[in-house]
Scaffold this motif. Structure first.
Motif, mmCIF file in Angstrom:
data_model
loop_
_atom_site.group_PDB
_atom_site.id
_atom_site.type_symbol
_atom_site.label_atom_id
_atom_site.label_comp_id
_atom_site.label_asym_id
_atom_site.label_seq_id
_atom_site.Cartn_x
_atom_site.Cartn_y
_atom_site.Cartn_z
ATOM 1 N N UNK A 1 12.977 -5.420 29.248
ATOM 2 C CA UNK A 1 14.208 -5.408 28.468
ATOM 3 C C UNK A 1 14.561 -6.848 28.088
ATOM 4 N N UNK A 2 14.990 -7.059 26.876
ATOM 5 C CA UNK A 2 15.364 -8.383 26.378
ATOM 6 C C UNK A 2 16.653 -8.859 27.047
ATOM 7 N N UNK A 3 16.879 -10.163 26.998
ATOM 8 C CA UNK A 3 18.104 -10.728 27.563
ATOM 9 C C UNK A 3 19.290 -10.418 26.659
ATOM 10 N N UNK A 4 20.441 -10.158 27.284
ATOM 11 C CA UNK A 4 21.669 -9.930 26.525
ATOM 12 C C UNK A 4 22.110 -11.244 25.897
ATOM 13 N N UNK A 5 22.523 -11.181 24.663
ATOM 14 C CA UNK A 5 22.975 -12.382 23.962
ATOM 15 C C UNK A 5 24.473 -12.361 23.681
ATOM 16 N N UNK A 6 25.019 -11.165 23.438
ATOM 17 C CA UNK A 6 26.412 -11.042 23.026
ATOM 18 C C UNK A 6 27.066 -9.823 23.646
ATOM 19 N N UNK A 7 28.388 -9.883 23.726
ATOM 20 C CA UNK A 7 29.205 -8.696 23.963
ATOM 21 C C UNK A 7 29.951 -8.461 22.660
ATOM 22 N N UNK A 8 29.932 -7.243 22.186
ATOM 23 C CA UNK A 8 30.680 -6.890 20.986
ATOM 24 C C UNK A 8 31.947 -6.176 21.443
ATOM 25 N N UNK A 9 33.094 -6.794 21.194
ATOM 26 C CA UNK A 9 34.361 -6.167 21.545
ATOM 27 C C UNK A 9 34.659 -5.093 20.511
ATOM 28 N N UNK A 10 34.940 -3.887 20.977
ATOM 29 C CA UNK A 10 35.162 -2.763 20.070
ATOM 30 C C UNK A 10 36.639 -2.422 19.907
ATOM 31 N N UNK A 11 37.338 -2.206 21.029
ATOM 32 C CA UNK A 11 38.744 -1.820 20.907
ATOM 33 C C UNK A 11 39.527 -2.177 22.162
ATOM 34 N N UNK A 12 40.849 -2.205 22.000
ATOM 35 C CA UNK A 12 41.782 -2.431 23.094
ATOM 36 C C UNK A 12 42.878 -1.391 22.951
ATOM 37 N N UNK A 13 43.099 -0.613 24.016
ATOM 38 C CA UNK A 13 44.109 0.442 23.983
ATOM 39 C C UNK A 13 45.215 0.152 24.987
ATOM 40 N N UNK A 14 46.465 0.294 24.552
ATOM 41 C CA UNK A 14 47.623 0.104 25.423
ATOM 42 C C UNK A 14 47.915 1.409 26.156
ATOM 43 N N UNK A 15 47.774 1.377 27.472
ATOM 44 C CA UNK A 15 48.050 2.550 28.307
ATOM 45 C C UNK A 15 49.450 2.501 28.902
ATOM 46 N N UNK A 16 49.898 1.269 29.235
ATOM 47 C CA UNK A 16 51.223 1.059 29.821
ATOM 48 C C UNK A 16 51.667 -0.337 29.392
ATOM 49 N N UNK A 17 52.941 -0.509 29.070
ATOM 50 C CA UNK A 17 53.442 -1.824 28.656
ATOM 51 C C UNK A 17 54.585 -2.247 29.568
ATOM 52 N N UNK A 18 54.900 -3.551 29.531
ATOM 53 C CA UNK A 18 55.965 -4.048 30.396
ATOM 54 C C UNK A 18 57.235 -4.425 29.651
ATOM 55 N N UNK A 19 57.150 -4.641 28.356
ATOM 56 C CA UNK A 19 58.311 -5.103 27.605
ATOM 57 C C UNK A 19 59.314 -3.966 27.412
ATOM 58 N N UNK A 84 32.608 -9.177 31.641
ATOM 59 C CA UNK A 84 31.495 -8.479 30.994
ATOM 60 C C UNK A 84 30.227 -9.207 31.428
ATOM 61 N N UNK A 85 29.273 -8.467 31.981
ATOM 62 C CA UNK A 85 28.071 -9.094 32.532
ATOM 63 C C UNK A 85 26.832 -8.721 31.711
ATOM 64 N N UNK A 86 25.854 -9.635 31.628
ATOM 65 C CA UNK A 86 24.650 -9.379 30.840
ATOM 66 C C UNK A 86 23.863 -8.146 31.288
ATOM 67 N N UNK A 87 23.974 -7.779 32.565
ATOM 68 C CA UNK A 87 23.216 -6.623 33.071
ATOM 69 C C UNK A 87 23.693 -5.295 32.484
ATOM 70 N N UNK A 88 24.775 -5.309 31.714
ATOM 71 C CA UNK A 88 25.253 -4.096 31.052
ATOM 72 C C UNK A 88 24.489 -3.811 29.759
ATOM 73 N N UNK A 89 23.522 -4.659 29.433
ATOM 74 C CA UNK A 89 22.689 -4.458 28.248
ATOM 75 C C UNK A 89 22.014 -3.093 28.313
ATOM 76 N N UNK A 90 22.093 -2.344 27.217
ATOM 77 C CA UNK A 90 21.447 -1.048 27.131
ATOM 78 C C UNK A 90 22.238 0.111 27.720
#
Length: 113
Positions: A1-19, A84-90
């Protein structure tokens, strides 16, 4: 398996807020302080990152951190972070909770490439 080069951020969801006004003003950044986004989110909001690729440096984890900004004072308080760690590749899309010990709770979805 090739080495991980990047993490692609896809989305951020608000589950609970403090304000109490119903929306958090948050900063999304790398652990080293580089800010990606400044967002205003309400419970249930989902922010989709636009082609946000974050490089791995020397195989070290990528730390993504969230801070909530007090609009009245301009001060930021730490919500939490995700590593986010490189071992999450694939492994496909991954989701990590950010802020489980905070008044706010967000879920970050990403993919390691």
């Amino acid at each position: 398996m090739a080495d991980a080069a990047f993490a692609k951020l896809l989305s951020l969801e608000a589950k609970r807020i403090q304000d109490p006004d119903g929306a958090d003003e948050i900063l999304v950044s790398r652990g080293d302080g580089g800010v990606f986004e400044r967002l205003r989110m309400r419970v249930g909001d989902v922010f989709e990152f636009d082609e946000r690729f974050v490089p791995f440096v020397d195989g070290a984890p990528i730390d993504i951190v969230l801070h909530e900004v007090n609009e009245a004072t301009g001060q930021a308080s730490f919500i939490g972070g995700a590593a986010i760690v490189p071992s999450e590749l694939g492994l496909g899309e991954r989701t990590q909770a950010i802020g489980a010990l905070s008044l706010s709770l967000y879920e970050l979805t990403y993919k390691v490439l």
